[in-house]
Design a protein around this motif. Structure first.
Motif, PDB file in Angstrom:
ATOM      1  N   MET A 202     -46.594 -26.915  14.483  1.00  0.00           N
ATOM      2  CA  MET A 202     -45.845 -27.582  15.544  1.00  0.00           C
ATOM      3  C   MET A 202     -46.543 -27.270  16.865  1.00  0.00           C
ATOM      4  O   MET A 202     -47.154 -26.211  17.008  1.00  0.00           O
ATOM      5  CB  MET A 202     -44.398 -27.062  15.587  1.00  0.00           C
ATOM      6  N   PRO A 203     -46.474 -28.172  17.874  1.00  0.00           N
ATOM      7  CA  PRO A 203     -47.063 -27.865  19.177  1.00  0.00           C
ATOM      8  C   PRO A 203     -46.544 -26.513  19.677  1.00  0.00           C
ATOM      9  O   PRO A 203     -45.353 -26.227  19.574  1.00  0.00           O
ATOM     10  CB  PRO A 203     -46.561 -29.011  20.064  1.00  0.00           C
ATOM     11  N   GLY A 204     -47.469 -25.685  20.174  1.00  0.00           N
ATOM     12  CA  GLY A 204     -47.109 -24.325  20.577  1.00  0.00           C
ATOM     13  C   GLY A 204     -47.502 -23.300  19.517  1.00  0.00           C
ATOM     14  O   GLY A 204     -47.557 -22.098  19.797  1.00  0.00           O
ATOM     15  N   ASP A 205     -47.743 -23.773  18.306  1.00  0.00           N
ATOM     16  CA  ASP A 205     -48.262 -22.938  17.215  1.00  0.00           C
ATOM     17  C   ASP A 205     -47.325 -21.817  16.751  1.00  0.00           C
ATOM     18  O   ASP A 205     -47.726 -20.939  16.005  1.00  0.00           O
ATOM     19  CB  ASP A 205     -49.626 -22.324  17.579  1.00  0.00           C
ATOM     20  N   GLN A 206     -46.054 -21.849  17.198  1.00  0.00           N
ATOM     21  CA  GLN A 206     -45.100 -20.801  16.779  1.00  0.00           C
ATOM     22  C   GLN A 206     -44.488 -21.121  15.416  1.00  0.00           C
ATOM     23  O   GLN A 206     -44.005 -20.225  14.729  1.00  0.00           O
ATOM     24  CB  GLN A 206     -43.948 -20.672  17.803  1.00  0.00           C
ATOM     25  N   GLN A 207     -44.500 -22.407  15.060  1.00  0.00           N
ATOM     26  CA  GLN A 207     -43.857 -22.833  13.815  1.00  0.00           C
ATOM     27  C   GLN A 207     -44.774 -23.757  13.026  1.00  0.00           C
ATOM     28  O   GLN A 207     -45.675 -24.380  13.600  1.00  0.00           O
ATOM     29  CB  GLN A 207     -42.548 -23.591  14.128  1.00  0.00           C
ATOM     30  N   ILE A 208     -44.525 -23.818  11.716  1.00  0.00           N
ATOM     31  CA  ILE A 208     -45.201 -24.829  10.893  1.00  0.00           C
ATOM     32  C   ILE A 208     -44.134 -25.710  10.265  1.00  0.00           C
ATOM     33  O   ILE A 208     -42.995 -25.282  10.070  1.00  0.00           O
ATOM     34  CB  ILE A 208     -46.096 -24.215   9.788  1.00  0.00           C
ATOM     35  N   VAL A 209     -44.508 -26.948   9.990  1.00  0.00           N
ATOM     36  CA  VAL A 209     -43.597 -27.883   9.339  1.00  0.00           C
ATOM     37  C   VAL A 209     -44.270 -28.381   8.061  1.00  0.00           C
ATOM     38  O   VAL A 209     -45.480 -28.622   8.044  1.00  0.00           O
ATOM     39  CB  VAL A 209     -43.205 -29.045  10.287  1.00  0.00           C
ATOM     40  N   SER A 210     -43.491 -28.487   6.986  1.00  0.00           N
ATOM     41  CA  SER A 210     -44.065 -28.889   5.697  1.00  0.00           C
ATOM     42  C   SER A 210     -43.190 -29.929   5.028  1.00  0.00           C
ATOM     43  O   SER A 210     -41.992 -30.023   5.296  1.00  0.00           O
ATOM     44  CB  SER A 210     -44.209 -27.668   4.784  1.00  0.00           C
ATOM     45  N   ALA A 211     -43.814 -30.711   4.138  1.00  0.00           N
ATOM     46  CA  ALA A 211     -43.100 -31.753   3.389  1.00  0.00           C
ATOM     47  C   ALA A 211     -43.398 -31.564   1.912  1.00  0.00           C
ATOM     48  O   ALA A 211     -44.498 -31.133   1.546  1.00  0.00           O
ATOM     49  CB  ALA A 211     -43.575 -33.130   3.846  1.00  0.00           C
ATOM     50  N   SER A 212     -42.414 -31.903   1.074  1.00  0.00           N
ATOM     51  CA  SER A 212     -42.564 -31.569  -0.343  1.00  0.00           C
ATOM     52  C   SER A 212     -41.990 -32.618  -1.284  1.00  0.00           C
ATOM     53  O   SER A 212     -41.183 -33.469  -0.891  1.00  0.00           O
ATOM     54  CB  SER A 212     -41.873 -30.219  -0.594  1.00  0.00           C
ATOM     55  N   ARG A 213     -42.397 -32.463  -2.530  1.00  0.00           N
ATOM     56  CA  ARG A 213     -41.865 -33.317  -3.597  1.00  0.00           C
ATOM     57  C   ARG A 213     -40.401 -32.980  -3.888  1.00  0.00           C
ATOM     58  O   ARG A 213     -39.710 -33.740  -4.578  1.00  0.00           O
ATOM     59  CB  ARG A 213     -42.724 -33.104  -4.854  1.00  0.00           C
ATOM     60  N   ASP A 214     -39.913 -31.833  -3.327  1.00  0.00           N
ATOM     61  CA  ASP A 214     -38.489 -31.494  -3.512  1.00  0.00           C
ATOM     62  C   ASP A 214     -37.592 -32.310  -2.570  1.00  0.00           C
ATOM     63  O   ASP A 214     -36.410 -32.021  -2.426  1.00  0.00           O
ATOM     64  CB  ASP A 214     -38.256 -29.977  -3.353  1.00  0.00           C
ATOM     65  N   ARG A 215     -38.195 -33.319  -1.892  1.00  0.00           N
ATOM     66  CA  ARG A 215     -37.498 -34.274  -1.019  1.00  0.00           C
ATOM     67  C   ARG A 215     -37.131 -33.700   0.356  1.00  0.00           C
ATOM     68  O   ARG A 215     -36.454 -34.361   1.133  1.00  0.00           O
ATOM     69  CB  ARG A 215     -36.211 -34.816  -1.669  1.00  0.00           C
ATOM     70  N   THR A 216     -37.556 -32.452   0.622  1.00  0.00           N
ATOM     71  CA  THR A 216     -37.193 -31.846   1.905  1.00  0.00           C
ATOM     72  C   THR A 216     -38.399 -31.707   2.832  1.00  0.00           C
ATOM     73  O   THR A 216     -39.555 -31.734   2.397  1.00  0.00           O
ATOM     74  CB  THR A 216     -36.595 -30.436   1.726  1.00  0.00           C
ATOM     75  N   ILE A 217     -38.069 -31.532   4.123  1.00  0.00           N
ATOM     76  CA  ILE A 217     -39.038 -31.117   5.135  1.00  0.00           C
ATOM     77  C   ILE A 217     -38.547 -29.755   5.601  1.00  0.00           C
ATOM     78  O   ILE A 217     -37.338 -29.566   5.815  1.00  0.00           O
ATOM     79  CB  ILE A 217     -39.049 -32.126   6.309  1.00  0.00           C
ATOM     80  N   ARG A 218     -39.437 -28.783   5.708  1.00  0.00           N
ATOM     81  CA  ARG A 218     -38.998 -27.447   6.126  1.00  0.00           C
ATOM     82  C   ARG A 218     -39.805 -26.957   7.317  1.00  0.00           C
ATOM     83  O   ARG A 218     -40.999 -27.251   7.426  1.00  0.00           O
ATOM     84  CB  ARG A 218     -39.123 -26.461   4.954  1.00  0.00           C
ATOM     85  N   ILE A 219     -39.124 -26.242   8.192  1.00  0.00           N
ATOM     86  CA  ILE A 219     -39.785 -25.639   9.354  1.00  0.00           C
ATOM     87  C   ILE A 219     -39.724 -24.127   9.193  1.00  0.00           C
ATOM     88  O   ILE A 219     -38.653 -23.557   8.923  1.00  0.00           O
ATOM     89  CB  ILE A 219     -39.107 -26.090  10.669  1.00  0.00           C
ATOM     90  N   PHE A 220     -40.878 -23.471   9.308  1.00  0.00           N
ATOM     91  CA  PHE A 220     -40.963 -22.018   9.171  1.00  0.00           C
ATOM     92  C   PHE A 220     -41.451 -21.394  10.466  1.00  0.00           C
ATOM     93  O   PHE A 220     -42.236 -22.006  11.197  1.00  0.00           O
ATOM     94  CB  PHE A 220     -41.966 -21.635   8.068  1.00  0.00           C
ATOM     95  N   ASP A 221     -41.014 -20.160  10.710  1.00  0.00           N
ATOM     96  CA  ASP A 221     -41.521 -19.382  11.832  1.00  0.00           C
ATOM     97  C   ASP A 221     -42.815 -18.696  11.385  1.00  0.00           C
ATOM     98  O   ASP A 221     -42.838 -18.028  10.348  1.00  0.00           O
ATOM     99  CB  ASP A 221     -40.472 -18.335  12.237  1.00  0.00           C
TER     100      ASP A 221
END
Length: 435
Positions: A202-221
């Motif tokens: 994510m802009p700012g590099d503090q978080q990442i965002v991911s997409a998956s076959r489990d139908r979700t999008i997740r944001i991690f610190d």
């Protein structure tokens, strides 16, 4: 005629008389003879037989020689004008053309994604062989292999400074590699329940965002590796996720044949983009530099001067089309048809004039945004082209400044981008395209 000597004049007139006689132009022969007052008796063995034709063809041969020399001269002039200094100044509109500068080989299975380091001349490639490889794109040399994932690596992405590399895999893990520290795998994120397709900082590099076959999008610190948010909206495999430049929007796409514009703060879908007739493989936000061309294409009045990042989105699908959208209204602005197979990757030209697409039809296509025409087709690989990336856009110290200044015309940004494109394929190679 005044430039000819008397002898040459006589020779020419006799050649013409011989020609007229030989071709049975009797009246013309008699008239010319009378008017010139020449004494001439045709002689089948005389020196004037065929002389006119001979002279005429030699003139034509000379003309052809002159034209060939002029063409060669023009080509050389062009080559001189394209000296490295001149070439650099003409390069802003450069697009890839065959042949590629380098063909990078080493992966033992298809290449899934490629990503350029934002400041160094490095390229990362992900593959179904469970590895990531690092290459020097300027020399075409192989640098190293990153091993850690146990199944296909599906995406690679650098942070804005190029200090960290994020990768994701069908092994259900996201990994972070420390570029400064011998590319060590310093963090591993779990949380998805199925193959992970896409990962971005994510802009700012503090978080990442991911997409998956489990139908979700997740944001991690990034620092703590904790899961910050799970976003549920798509009803099937989420193929790709991309944050806007200001981080206020996420664009995603799925096997459910839609793309979505999502608010990362609360996970709500702002707009659903419907229109494709098959899985949507890829999304790409248009850079500010492309806004003028997209508005021209869509007939949006020139009064619209918004510099808001994420206003327009391109999507590519297995239905073989690319679509351009207004992200706020969800309206489709244009459908770009031309590929003969699935569209797998999209990248906007830094000038904002073109959109590049890669497809399972083995080609890369260049679309002129202002007209929507395909202006170039590059036969890129010997198999499906799975991914595409444009080289670094700007030196890192000015990256944020250029963005926040809202350089609408893209002038400032355009000065600093580097002309290099990379593509990857099921043929297990990466190609580097250079001017």
């Amino acid at each position: 005629m005044s430039m000819l000597s008397e002898r040459q004049k006589e020779e020419l007139q006799k050649s013409i008389l011989e020609y007229l006689h030989a071709n049975n132009f009797t009246d013309a022969f008699n008239t010319l003879k009378a008017e010139t007052g020449l004494e001439y008796t045709p002689d089948p063995k005389g020196k004037y037989v065929g002389l006119l034709e001979k002279k005429w063809t030699s003139v034509i041969r000379l003309q052809k020689k002159i034209m060939d020399l002029e063409n060669r001269n023009a080509a050389l002039q062009e080559e001189i004008s394209l000296s490295p200094a001149k070439r650099a100044s003409l390069q802003t509109d450069w697009v890839p053309r065959a042949p590629a500068a380098y063909v990078l080989t080493g992966h033992r299975n298809q290449v899934t994604k490629v990503a350029f380091h934002p400041t160094f001349n490095l390229l990362a490639s992900a593959s179904e062989d469970a590895t990531v490889k690092i290459w020097d794109w300027e020399t075409g040399e192989f640098e190293r292999t990153l091993k850690g994932h146990t199944r296909s690596v599906t995406d690679v992405s650098f942070d804005s400074r190029g200090n960290l590399l994020a990768t994701c895999s069908s092994d259900l893990f996201i990994k972070i590699w420390d570029v400064q520290n011998e590319w060590k795998n310093t963090k591993t994120f779990s949380g998805h329940d199925h193959s992970i397709s896409s990962v971005r900082f994510m802009p700012g590099d503090q978080q990442i965002v991911s997409a998956s076959r489990d139908r979700t999008i997740r944001i991690f610190d990034v620092a703590s590796t904790h899961l910050v948010r799970t976003i549920i909206g798509h009803s099937d495999w989420v193929r790709w996720v991309e944050p806007s430049d200001d981080g206020r929007m996420l664009a995603s796409c799925s096997n459910d044949q839609t793309a979505r514009i999502i608010d990362p703060q609360n996970g709500e879908t702002k707009t659903e983009l419907r229109g494709h007739e098959h899985t949507v493989e890829v999304v790409a936000f248009a850079p500010l530099a492309a806004y003028a061309a997209i508005r021209e294409l869509a007939g949006i009045p020139n009064t619209e001067r918004s510099k808001r990042p994420g206003a327009y989105l391109a999507t590519g699908s297995r239905d073989k089309t690319i679509k351009l959208w207004d992200t706020q209204s969800g309206q489709m602005l244009r459908n770009l048809a031309g590929h003969d197979n699935w569209v797998r990757a999209l990248v906007f030209h830094p000038t904002g004039k073109f959109l590049l697409s890669a497809s399972d039809d083995y080609t890369i296509r260049v679309w002129e945004l202002a007209t929507g025409r395909c202006v170039k087709t590059v036969q890129a690989h010997g198999h499906f082209v799975t991914c595409l990336a444009w080289g670094r856009q700007a030196p890192s110290q000015s990256g944020d400044a250029a963005k926040t200044n809202g350089v609408g015309d893209g002038h400032q940004e355009v000065e600093k981008f580097v002309n290099v494109v990379a593509s990857g394929s099921v043929d297990q190679t990466i190609k580097v395209w250079l001017p």
